[in-house]
Every structure is written in C-alpha cells, then in structure tokens.
Design a protein around this motif. Structure first.
Motif, PDB file in Angstrom:
ATOM      1  N   MET A 598      -2.842  -4.455   7.770  1.00  0.00           N
ATOM      2  CA  MET A 598      -2.298  -4.666   9.118  1.00  0.00           C
ATOM      3  C   MET A 598      -0.773  -4.592   9.147  1.00  0.00           C
ATOM      4  O   MET A 598      -0.178  -4.248  10.171  1.00  0.00           O
ATOM      5  CB  MET A 598      -2.763  -6.018   9.656  1.00  0.00           C
ATOM      6  CG  MET A 598      -4.277  -6.132   9.804  1.00  0.00           C
ATOM      7  SD  MET A 598      -4.944  -4.871  10.936  1.00  0.00           S
ATOM      8  CE  MET A 598      -4.359  -5.493  12.498  1.00  0.00           C
ATOM      9  N   GLN A 599      -0.139  -4.913   8.027  1.00  0.00           N
ATOM     10  CA  GLN A 599       1.321  -4.842   7.981  1.00  0.00           C
ATOM     11  C   GLN A 599       1.784  -3.402   8.187  1.00  0.00           C
ATOM     12  O   GLN A 599       2.768  -3.142   8.887  1.00  0.00           O
ATOM     13  CB  GLN A 599       1.827  -5.388   6.641  1.00  0.00           C
ATOM     14  CG  GLN A 599       3.305  -5.753   6.606  1.00  0.00           C
ATOM     15  CD  GLN A 599       3.628  -7.005   7.386  1.00  0.00           C
ATOM     16  OE1 GLN A 599       2.732  -7.763   7.735  1.00  0.00           O
ATOM     17  NE2 GLN A 599       4.898  -7.204   7.694  1.00  0.00           N
ATOM     18  N   ALA A 600       1.067  -2.456   7.562  1.00  0.00           N
ATOM     19  CA  ALA A 600       1.455  -1.052   7.640  1.00  0.00           C
ATOM     20  C   ALA A 600       1.181  -0.448   9.009  1.00  0.00           C
ATOM     21  O   ALA A 600       1.996   0.315   9.538  1.00  0.00           O
ATOM     22  CB  ALA A 600       0.722  -0.250   6.560  1.00  0.00           C
ATOM     23  N   TRP A 601       0.051  -0.805   9.596  1.00  0.00           N
ATOM     24  CA  TRP A 601      -0.405  -0.090  10.789  1.00  0.00           C
ATOM     25  C   TRP A 601      -0.129  -0.814  12.105  1.00  0.00           C
ATOM     26  O   TRP A 601      -0.091  -0.172  13.159  1.00  0.00           O
ATOM     27  CB  TRP A 601      -1.903   0.206  10.667  1.00  0.00           C
ATOM     28  CG  TRP A 601      -2.207   1.046   9.479  1.00  0.00           C
ATOM     29  CD1 TRP A 601      -2.682   0.636   8.273  1.00  0.00           C
ATOM     30  CD2 TRP A 601      -1.992   2.452   9.361  1.00  0.00           C
ATOM     31  NE1 TRP A 601      -2.790   1.680   7.408  1.00  0.00           N
ATOM     32  CE2 TRP A 601      -2.376   2.828   8.052  1.00  0.00           C
ATOM     33  CE3 TRP A 601      -1.529   3.434  10.231  1.00  0.00           C
ATOM     34  CZ2 TRP A 601      -2.296   4.140   7.602  1.00  0.00           C
ATOM     35  CZ3 TRP A 601      -1.455   4.742   9.782  1.00  0.00           C
ATOM     36  CH2 TRP A 601      -1.835   5.081   8.482  1.00  0.00           C
ATOM     37  N   GLY A 622       2.779   4.394   8.951  1.00  0.00           N
ATOM     38  CA  GLY A 622       1.748   3.551   8.352  1.00  0.00           C
ATOM     39  C   GLY A 622       1.335   4.021   6.969  1.00  0.00           C
ATOM     40  O   GLY A 622       1.179   3.216   6.037  1.00  0.00           O
ATOM     41  N   MET A 623       1.161   5.341   6.786  1.00  0.00           N
ATOM     42  CA  MET A 623       0.788   5.875   5.471  1.00  0.00           C
ATOM     43  C   MET A 623       1.893   5.619   4.446  1.00  0.00           C
ATOM     44  O   MET A 623       1.629   5.270   3.283  1.00  0.00           O
ATOM     45  CB  MET A 623       0.505   7.380   5.557  1.00  0.00           C
ATOM     46  CG  MET A 623      -0.899   7.734   6.033  1.00  0.00           C
ATOM     47  SD  MET A 623      -2.234   7.088   4.960  1.00  0.00           S
ATOM     48  CE  MET A 623      -1.871   7.881   3.405  1.00  0.00           C
ATOM     49  N   PHE A 624       3.154   5.808   4.869  1.00  0.00           N
ATOM     50  CA  PHE A 624       4.276   5.566   3.953  1.00  0.00           C
ATOM     51  C   PHE A 624       4.274   4.110   3.487  1.00  0.00           C
ATOM     52  O   PHE A 624       4.392   3.824   2.289  1.00  0.00           O
ATOM     53  CB  PHE A 624       5.600   5.895   4.656  1.00  0.00           C
ATOM     54  CG  PHE A 624       6.808   5.751   3.764  1.00  0.00           C
ATOM     55  CD1 PHE A 624       7.372   6.854   3.155  1.00  0.00           C
ATOM     56  CD2 PHE A 624       7.385   4.507   3.526  1.00  0.00           C
ATOM     57  CE1 PHE A 624       8.476   6.734   2.322  1.00  0.00           C
ATOM     58  CE2 PHE A 624       8.488   4.368   2.697  1.00  0.00           C
ATOM     59  CZ  PHE A 624       9.037   5.494   2.095  1.00  0.00           C
ATOM     60  N   TYR A 625       4.133   3.174   4.425  1.00  0.00           N
ATOM     61  CA  TYR A 625       4.154   1.748   4.064  1.00  0.00           C
ATOM     62  C   TYR A 625       2.970   1.412   3.154  1.00  0.00           C
ATOM     63  O   TYR A 625       3.093   0.635   2.211  1.00  0.00           O
ATOM     64  CB  TYR A 625       4.115   0.901   5.330  1.00  0.00           C
ATOM     65  CG  TYR A 625       4.426  -0.560   5.089  1.00  0.00           C
ATOM     66  CD1 TYR A 625       5.687  -1.068   5.367  1.00  0.00           C
ATOM     67  CD2 TYR A 625       3.473  -1.428   4.592  1.00  0.00           C
ATOM     68  CE1 TYR A 625       5.993  -2.400   5.148  1.00  0.00           C
ATOM     69  CE2 TYR A 625       3.755  -2.761   4.353  1.00  0.00           C
ATOM     70  CZ  TYR A 625       5.012  -3.242   4.638  1.00  0.00           C
ATOM     71  OH  TYR A 625       5.295  -4.566   4.410  1.00  0.00           O
ATOM     72  N   TYR A 628       3.974   2.965  -0.392  1.00  0.00           N
ATOM     73  CA  TYR A 628       5.150   2.451  -1.100  1.00  0.00           C
ATOM     74  C   TYR A 628       5.372   0.943  -0.961  1.00  0.00           C
ATOM     75  O   TYR A 628       6.100   0.352  -1.755  1.00  0.00           O
ATOM     76  CB  TYR A 628       6.408   3.182  -0.624  1.00  0.00           C
ATOM     77  CG  TYR A 628       6.437   4.638  -1.014  1.00  0.00           C
ATOM     78  CD1 TYR A 628       6.707   5.010  -2.316  1.00  0.00           C
ATOM     79  CD2 TYR A 628       6.179   5.638  -0.091  1.00  0.00           C
ATOM     80  CE1 TYR A 628       6.726   6.344  -2.693  1.00  0.00           C
ATOM     81  CE2 TYR A 628       6.194   6.974  -0.448  1.00  0.00           C
ATOM     82  CZ  TYR A 628       6.469   7.324  -1.749  1.00  0.00           C
ATOM     83  OH  TYR A 628       6.481   8.635  -2.116  1.00  0.00           O
ATOM     84  N   GLY A 629       4.821   0.330   0.061  1.00  0.00           N
ATOM     85  CA  GLY A 629       4.981  -1.111   0.193  1.00  0.00           C
ATOM     86  C   GLY A 629       6.264  -1.549   0.863  1.00  0.00           C
ATOM     87  O   GLY A 629       6.595  -2.733   0.863  1.00  0.00           O
ATOM     88  N   PHE A 630       7.041  -0.620   1.441  1.00  0.00           N
ATOM     89  CA  PHE A 630       8.237  -0.997   2.194  1.00  0.00           C
ATOM     90  C   PHE A 630       8.444  -0.017   3.353  1.00  0.00           C
ATOM     91  O   PHE A 630       7.843   1.057   3.395  1.00  0.00           O
ATOM     92  CB  PHE A 630       9.481  -1.036   1.287  1.00  0.00           C
ATOM     93  CG  PHE A 630       9.777   0.256   0.558  1.00  0.00           C
ATOM     94  CD1 PHE A 630      10.529   1.257   1.146  1.00  0.00           C
ATOM     95  CD2 PHE A 630       9.311   0.456  -0.738  1.00  0.00           C
ATOM     96  CE1 PHE A 630      10.813   2.435   0.469  1.00  0.00           C
ATOM     97  CE2 PHE A 630       9.584   1.631  -1.425  1.00  0.00           C
ATOM     98  CZ  PHE A 630      10.336   2.630  -0.811  1.00  0.00           C
ATOM     99  N   SER A 631       9.312  -0.402   4.297  1.00  0.00           N
ATOM    100  CA  SER A 631       9.540   0.411   5.488  1.00  0.00           C
ATOM    101  C   SER A 631      10.261   1.698   5.138  1.00  0.00           C
ATOM    102  O   SER A 631      11.226   1.683   4.357  1.00  0.00           O
ATOM    103  CB  SER A 631      10.376  -0.375   6.503  1.00  0.00           C
ATOM    104  OG  SER A 631      10.891   0.489   7.513  1.00  0.00           O
ATOM    105  N   PRO A 632       9.852   2.840   5.725  1.00  0.00           N
ATOM    106  CA  PRO A 632      10.580   4.084   5.472  1.00  0.00           C
ATOM    107  C   PRO A 632      11.927   4.136   6.178  1.00  0.00           C
ATOM    108  O   PRO A 632      12.768   4.971   5.852  1.00  0.00           O
ATOM    109  CB  PRO A 632       9.635   5.164   6.020  1.00  0.00           C
ATOM    110  CG  PRO A 632       8.843   4.461   7.072  1.00  0.00           C
ATOM    111  CD  PRO A 632       8.654   3.047   6.564  1.00  0.00           C
ATOM    112  N   GLY A 633      12.118   3.265   7.185  1.00  0.00           N
ATOM    113  CA  GLY A 633      13.408   3.215   7.865  1.00  0.00           C
ATOM    114  C   GLY A 633      13.560   4.212   8.997  1.00  0.00           C
ATOM    115  O   GLY A 633      14.610   4.259   9.638  1.00  0.00           O
ATOM    116  N   PHE A 634      12.537   5.051   9.262  1.00  0.00           N
ATOM    117  CA  PHE A 634      12.687   5.964  10.398  1.00  0.00           C
ATOM    118  C   PHE A 634      12.035   5.370  11.642  1.00  0.00           C
ATOM    119  O   PHE A 634      11.006   4.694  11.579  1.00  0.00           O
ATOM    120  CB  PHE A 634      12.163   7.374  10.095  1.00  0.00           C
ATOM    121  CG  PHE A 634      10.717   7.479   9.654  1.00  0.00           C
ATOM    122  CD1 PHE A 634       9.671   7.306  10.549  1.00  0.00           C
ATOM    123  CD2 PHE A 634      10.404   7.807   8.345  1.00  0.00           C
ATOM    124  CE1 PHE A 634       8.342   7.437  10.150  1.00  0.00           C
ATOM    125  CE2 PHE A 634       9.083   7.946   7.931  1.00  0.00           C
ATOM    126  CZ  PHE A 634       8.049   7.759   8.834  1.00  0.00           C
TER     127      PHE A 634
END
Length: 735
Positions: A598-601, A622-625, A628-634
């Motif tokens: 749920m954190q990612a999506w 969501g897939m990036f998080y 990798y477990g962290f925000s992509p920043g975009f």
C-alpha cells in the motif's frame, strides 16, 4: 635374537597403539585451538556488548533529559494567563530546567575527563615508550625462539598447526606437528616470554581505546548550546506572542498553525541565503557562473515557483482540514508504529540483513568508492582540501578495481585462480595470503631485485599490506595490515571488499592509528587549512610509507605518482552532488505489481488521487517504489520522469540512451513512462500502465490496467518518438 623377533600380531598392536596416541594427540591440539579462539571471541564480544550497553544507556539518559526539558513549562508559562495552576506550572518549570542543567553538568564534567584521557594516551603511551618496548619485545622473542610466531594454544599443546592443511574448527589428519615444547617449565618460560614481548601491542591497544573513548564522549559546547537555546526560546516566545491573552481564540490558533507550518521552510530559505552569501564571498567565480546561467532558465524558475506556491497552499488547506482526524487517530496508531519499528530493528540486528540487493562487485567501482569517501569525510566535517588530498592517495592506491583492488591483480591470480579475482570468501583470502606460492609469485614479479623484501601484498582502497622479509621465515611478517582488514570485515560479517566496511576501516581504524605518526598527528583535517598536495603527501608518508617524511621526494617517483592524482580527485569533489549507500531490498523485476504494498501504490504515491488513478505515471511510481523501496522523486508528466528521477537521485541513477534492467524510461515525443524489466541483445522487456487511455475512478479499477511487452529497441523508440532512460548506476539483481 629370539627376544628381538616380533610376531605379526605384536606389530599390529604396536601400530594400533601409535595410531590411537596420534589421534588423541591431534584431538587435544584441536580442542586447545578451538577453545582458545572461542574464548577470545566470547571475551571480545562480551566487552563490545558491555560498551554498547553503557553508551546506549548514557545516550538514552541524555535524550530523556532533553525530552523532559522540551515538554515542561518555561518561566513565562507559569500561571497560563490566569488559567493555570501556579504551583503545578512552577514545579514543571523547575523540573524542566533542572533536567537541562543536569545534562549540561554531565557534559561539562566530561571535558576535563576527555583532556585527562587524551593526556594519558599521548603521555603514558607515547610513541618513544612504545618503540622502546617493541625493541625489547623483539629481543625477548629472539632470545626465546619457542615463543616466536606461535599462539598460546600451540605452546600449551606442544604442537604447531601446519599451514599447508587449513580447516576451520575441524579435526584433520596430520594437521598438527610436534614443536618440541614439552615440560611445565619450558611451556611456562615460552608463555611468559610471549606475554612480555606483547607489551607494546597492548600499550597501542590501550592508547587507541582511550582515544576512541574520548571521541565518543559528549562534551559541552557553549556556542552550539547557546544557539540551540536561543532558537528554542525564540520559538516559544513567538508562540506566546501569537496566542496573546486568549490561546483558544480561533484567529490566534489559525495564525499559530500557519507559523508552525512555515517556520521550517523559512529557516531553510534563510540558511540557503546565508550559504549563497558565503559562496559569493568565498567562491566568486562559481557564483558568477551560476548568476549568468539564471536568465537562460526563466520557464523553469516560473514553473518551480508556481509549483511551490500551489504545494504550500494545498498543504495548508489539507493540514487544517485533516487536523481533528489526525489527532484522534494518533493516539491509536503511534504505539503500534513504535512497536513495529522496534521489532523490525531487533530482527534486522539479529539476522544482520545485508544492505545490498545488488552484488557488492557492482558497487565497488572507483567512482562509487570516491563518492563514498567524500560523503564520509564531509559527514566528519573535513576541510575541502583535506578531502581532495587524501582522495588523491586513495585513487593512486585503489585504482582499477576500487574496493576489490589487490596488488598486481592484472598479473597475479587470486584465491580462485583468476586474474582480477572477485572472490568474496574472507577465509579463502586468508589462506591465499599465507601460501608460500603466493609470496613467491609476488617475489618473481615485483621484488626479485629487492634484497630487503621477499613479498608485499596489499588489499583495498589504501592497499593495506602484509609484508614478509625472507623466504627463510615464511610465517614472520613485518606488517599484517591486509590480514587485519580481512579480520575487521569478518567481525562485521561482511566481505573485505564491501565499500561501507572499507570506509569504516579507513576512518575509524587506520586514520586513528595514523595519529601516532608525526606527519598526521600534528594536523587535523577538520580544522587545519593546508593544500591538497600537502594532505596527499602526509597521507602517503603516514599510511603508505611510514618511514618517510611528507616532504620526501623519492627517486622512484612514488610520492609524485600520488600527488599527480590530485586533478582526478578534484574532479570527483567538484562533481559530487550527494551520496547514499545502495539499499535495494531484494528487488524482483519479474513478478509484476504487488498491490498489497500500500505504501507504493496508495499511501506514498503522489499520483494516488482522483483524476490520476491508472495513469502511466501512477503505475511507474508504484513499480519503482516496489522495486527499490524509496520514492523516485518524480511528480510531473511521463516525459519528465527520467529527468526528475536523475535530479532527485544523482548518486544512484544516470541518464542514458542505452536501456538496462531496473531503468525508468520516458518518451521523448510522447507523454509516457514505464519500467525496463530486462534487456536481451536488441530486445527490451518493459512493464507500463494506462493501456485503456483513460483515468480510472478508483484504485481497484486501476489495478488491471498494465501490460508486460517485449519489443525491439528500435520499435520502442519509434512508438514514443524517441526514448531516454534513467539507468541504475549499480545495476539491479533480477534473481
């Protein structure tokens, strides 16, 4: 003659007796060795655990006193404008201020203790005295050959462990050989001699322990304490001024909420302004270039300003609207969150999770090591020129294979019989260092014309070396720093090539030991302003060639070779934009979306809102998080995502025209973004969302709107009018 005759049965009995005696002898020797080693481990571990417990307790006590002071009344709070209990408020104020006085009292008391400990370390255990005992110890060992080069358990058991057959804690046939030390008096004499000869090493350990202890002590800093106190009191005074005579007034409450919300951003603006002023004064050329570039970025500045204002207004409105709900939920959620964090922390510590999901070998590059060193040095407040100078030394020593460097790796095979060996087994490296054949390889290649040295084998970024002077004494070392590095890493359950472990080794061990050398002990990289060349020379003289002075100019050109790396070190320093060690938690790129995360999506995803559910940006974020477990920043459109990701994480990603597993791609001529799962020759497999071309009404509806497709790279470019990639610098394990 008949008396000398032995039957077959007599000979069998005698051989069996000898076999039993040999087995018993080897068993006793193995038990002695294993017991000795494990007793030392138990003692070292118990002492380390005791120190950690004490230090943690002291730190927790200091933090508790800080919390008491923070959440108790101040003098001007007493009475609460007629609404409070004078006695209770006064008592609270006394408790809070007493807590702070107690904490500062402890820290003030630490200052003379630290001075005393440093005085003892440098006075009682001075280098001249240590050198005297080193010479005395050498003379003792020369006079007592039974003690030279042997462990205590070898003296006690009367056997030496053979180097040719090396097992770990296991009984092996012919592993031990009789060393001729028998009888109580002979053993006692050898043990006494070995203990007496080791006095210099014990003095060095006590000195290092005292100095390390002083570094950990919290002392009172009047300037820092005053700045912190003024900041806290100013905040409280402003709060009281805003509240006026009626803290419950709705207008006063609103203004106070706005103040609390904008206080930290305002501090950052002021801090940025001060930093900019500092740059203008002390770095005018760099500042002038930055000012000249501003007119060429008008659209970017306007968009950034509008985005900041919109975000601020949205945050204020959302905060005010959700405040009652947040307060009611906090009482239930906070204890649960604290418990979960505590449990995860304990489990992680017990199981010792590896921070790398990417192979260590993929983050052992010179570039990664250089940025890691700059990060660690800045964290310790080193001067810029000191960072550049010491980095120049590292680039000369550890160039090529980065943290995997070992001496002459291009020409000599490592433990797995390969050039540029990347074996991660510490035990195999220890065995390899001890082999006579390894030392002979180095002699033939490098030391054949050197009459004073048989072999020297260096490991890691600063090429810490084991040194042997003569093949006649293959077990006698002049230095054993390579072995120490491996044992240090083994104590942390890491391979010696691990970058974070090597940084800890350099800063916490080797540079602390260098304080005993005149070229390093007389300077402080956090305070002294010296040229980068001088810092490089001092590092070379104190770590690389301890017999030299930093002003040495050797005929062989070793000093000049290190100094010549200053240009490369300066480039790394000027291009440094931040660093953090990789922490990818076992990414599996082939499983597709895990919507239970749920954190990612939903919770952390900025696109998880009405009007954006199901968009390609929501899916890619969501897939990036998840990976990798962290925000992509975009947070922008699909065609902006790669640029924003690289700007947010320049230490982890770089922009490229070539795809790689784990990369994010953005369309150039089309507004789209997705994730690269794998690359096979000219074909690339991607996962992306929003195939229905519409915005979904909810999370549940958006879940099914994604696909995994494989295309020729040329077709991918054609579909989106060109494609650009944000490629992970370390690579990603796809399992």
């Amino acid at each position: 003659m008949a008396d000398d005759f032995q039957t077959f049965e007599d000979r069998m009995k005698m051989n069996a007796s000898h076999l039993i005696q040999k087995s018993a002898h080897d068993s006793i020797s193995t038990i002695s060795e294993v017991a000795s080693r494990n007793l030392k481990r138990f003692a070292d571990g118990s002492w380390a655990a005791a120190k950690v417990t004490v230090n943690t307790g002291l730190k927790a006590g200091s933090e508790a006193l800080d919390v008491i002071n923070r959440y108790t009344k101040d003098v001007y709070d007493i009475g609460g404008y007629g609404n409070g209990d004078l006695t209770a408020d006064a008592g609270s104020a006394i408790v809070g201020n007493s807590a702070m006085m107690l904490r500062n009292g402890f820290r003030i008391a630490n200052t003379p203790v630290v001075w005393a400990e440093k005085g003892i370390a440098h006075g009682l255990y001075n280098n001249k005295r240590i050198k005297k005992h080193q010479n005395k110890g050498k003379a003792i060992l020369d006079a007592n050959p039974n003690a030279k080069g042997r462990h205590y358990y070898e003296i006690l058991s009367g056997t030496d462990k053979k180097e040719a057959i090396r097992y770990k804690d296991r009984l092996a046939w012919n592993r031990y050989a009789d060393n001729g030390i028998h009888g109580f008096s002979e053993k006692k004499q050898a043990i006494t001699a070995k203990f007496s000869a080791g006095r210099a090493e014990r003095m060095q350990a006590r000195k290092a322990g005292l100095l390390a202890h002083t570094d950990r002590k919290s002392t009172f800093h009047p300037v820092k304490s005053t700045v912190r106190m003024v900041g806290n009191q100013s905040r409280k005074a402003v709060t009281k001024t805003i509240q006026g005579s009626d803290p419950n007034d709705i207008t006063n409450k609103t203004v106070l909420q706005f103040y609390n919300l904008t206080r930290e951003p305002a501090k950052k603006v002021v801090k940025t302004g001060v930093k900019a002023g500092w740059q203008v004064v002390f770095h005018p050329v760099k500042s002038a270039k930055w000012v000249v570039s501003l007119p060429f970025k008008p659209v970017q500045w306007v968009k950034s300003g509008l985005h900041m204002i919109a975000s601020l207004l949205s945050s204020i409105a959302g905060f005010i609207a959700s405040l009652p709900v947040v307060m009611s939920m906090a009482a239930v959620i906070v204890p649960i969150v604290v418990t979960v964090i505590a449990v995860v922390t304990v489990i992680s510590a017990v199981l010792n999770f590896n921070a790398y999901a990417v192979p260590v070998s993929e983050v052992s590059t010179v570039s990664y090591a250089a940025n890691a060193f700059i990060y660690e040095a800045k964290k310790r407040n080193w001067q810029d020129e000191a960072i550049i100078g010491v980095l120049a030394y590292i680039l000369q020593e550890g160039a090529g294979m980065g943290t995997f460097s070992y001496e002459n790796y291009q020409y000599i095979q490592g433990p797995s019989n390969a050039l540029s060996d990347k074996t991660l087994d510490n035990e195999k490296w220890i065995e390899w260092l001890g082999k006579v054949s390894t030392k002979n390889d180095y002699y033939e290649l490098y030391y054949k014309n050197n009459t004073t040295r048989w072999a020297s084998i260096g490991l890691g970024l600063i090429q810490d070396s084991d040194v042997w002077n003569s093949p006649a004494t293959p077990d006698v070392k002049e230095a054993a720093n390579a072995t120490r590095l491996i044992e240090y890493a083994e104590g942390k359950d890491k391979p010696w090539q691990d970058p974070e472990t090597q940084m800890s080794w350099i800063f916490d061990v080797r540079l602390n030991e260098a304080k005993g050398d005149a070229d390093w002990s007389t300077v402080d990289p956090t305070k002294d302003s010296r040229s980068a060349e001088e810092w490089c020379r001092r590092m070379t003289a104190s770590i690389g060639y301890p017999g030299w002075s930093w002003q040495t100019n050797d005929a062989s050109g070793h000093m000049a070779a290190h100094v010549n790396k200053i240009t490369a070190a300066t480039n790394y320093f000027n291009n440094y934009t931040g660093f953090s060690y990789w922490n990818i938690m076992n990414a599996n790129l082939g499983d597709g979306p895990d919507y239970s995360n749920m954190q990612a999506w939903v919770l952390a995803n900025p696109y998880a809102q009405h009007g954006l559910w199901g968009q390609c940006t929501w899916f890619a974020w969501g897939m990036f998080y998840q990976i990798y477990g962290f925000s992509p920043g975009f947070t922008g459109n699909g065609n902006q995502c790669v640029g924003q990701l690289v700007s947010a994480h320049p230490d982890k990603f770089m922009q490229s025209d070539t795809p790689a597993a784990g990369a994010v791609f953005s369309g150039v001529g089309a507004n789209h973004v997705g994730i690269v799962l794998s690359v096979d020759g000219d074909e690339v497999t991607i996962i992306d969302g929003n195939y229905d071309g519409a915005t979904n009404a909810s999370f549940e509806e958006a879940k099914s709107d994604f696909r995994i497709n494989t295309y020729p790279i040329s077709q991918l470019h054609s579909m989106y009018g060109g494609v650009t990639f944000a490629v992970p610098k370390g690579g990603v394990s796809t399992k």
